[in-house]
Design a protein around this motif. Structure first.
Motif, short mmCIF file in Angstrom:
data_model
loop_
_atom_site.label_atom_id
_atom_site.label_comp_id
_atom_site.label_asym_id
_atom_site.label_seq_id
_atom_site.Cartn_x
_atom_site.Cartn_y
_atom_site.Cartn_z
N GLY A 1 0.81 -1.22 0.00
CA GLY A 1 0.00 0.00 0.00
C GLY A 1 0.85 1.26 0.00
N GLY A 2 2.10 1.11 0.10
CA GLY A 2 2.97 2.28 0.17
C GLY A 2 3.24 2.64 1.62
N VAL A 3 3.92 3.63 1.87
CA VAL A 3 4.25 4.06 3.22
C VAL A 3 3.10 4.91 3.74
N LYS A 4 2.58 4.54 4.97
CA LYS A 4 1.50 5.32 5.56
C LYS A 4 2.10 6.56 6.19
N PRO A 5 1.39 7.67 6.10
CA PRO A 5 1.89 8.89 6.70
C PRO A 5 1.94 8.78 8.23
#
Length: 149
Positions: free
Chosen positions: A136-140
């Motif tokens: 999902g990508g890097v979560k903020p």
């Protein structure tokens, strides 16, 4: 047939033109000698005389004090002494300019290879990090709740 001349002119006219051109060339290339003076020496004779003088040069006789100050042609010798520092400096500057130009070229090439090597390493690290990234990508990162309580 003479190359460079027009084809439309008769052969006889071409020959006359060449003869006139040759005589004009001979006339303008030789300097007139006034009556009573000997004709100029040919280049071959003057070159032979020069090489005989150079070949018969004897430094011990030339630098003998009496001959040096009374008979020798000292102009070229003193001109040489006068210009030696300038000539030496010019040759030295030329030599070191060439050497430093060569060194500068080698340094530029070396720097480009170093830059290329570092960028290749950086690209490899980035590709490995992209492989390890979650789906999902890097979560903020949140430091607190989005809305105040």
């Amino acid at each position: 047939q003479v190359p460079g001349l027009k084809e439309s002119r008769p052969q006889k006219a071409q020959v006359v033109d060449l003869m006139a051109l040759r005589s004009a060339l001979r006339r303008f290339s030789s300097k007139p000698v006034p009556l009573g003076l000997p004709s100029p020496v040919s280049i071959r004779e003057s070159a032979g005389k020069f090489f005989n003088e150079v070949g018969s040069f004897n430094p011990s006789k030339y630098f003998e004090e009496k001959y040096f100050w009374e008979k020798a042609n000292v102009g070229p010798f003193f001109l040489f002494l006068f210009f030696v520092p300038s000539l030496y400096r010019s040759f030295k500057d030329f030599y070191w300019t060439q050497q430093l130009r060569k060194l500068s070229t080698e340094e530029i090439i070396s720097d480009r290879y170093e830059w290329l090597r570092l960028n290749m390493l950086q690209d490899e690290v980035e590709t490995e990090l992209l492989k390890q990234m979650p789906a999902g990508g890097v979560k903020p990162l949140e430091l607190g709740p989005a809305t105040p309580p």
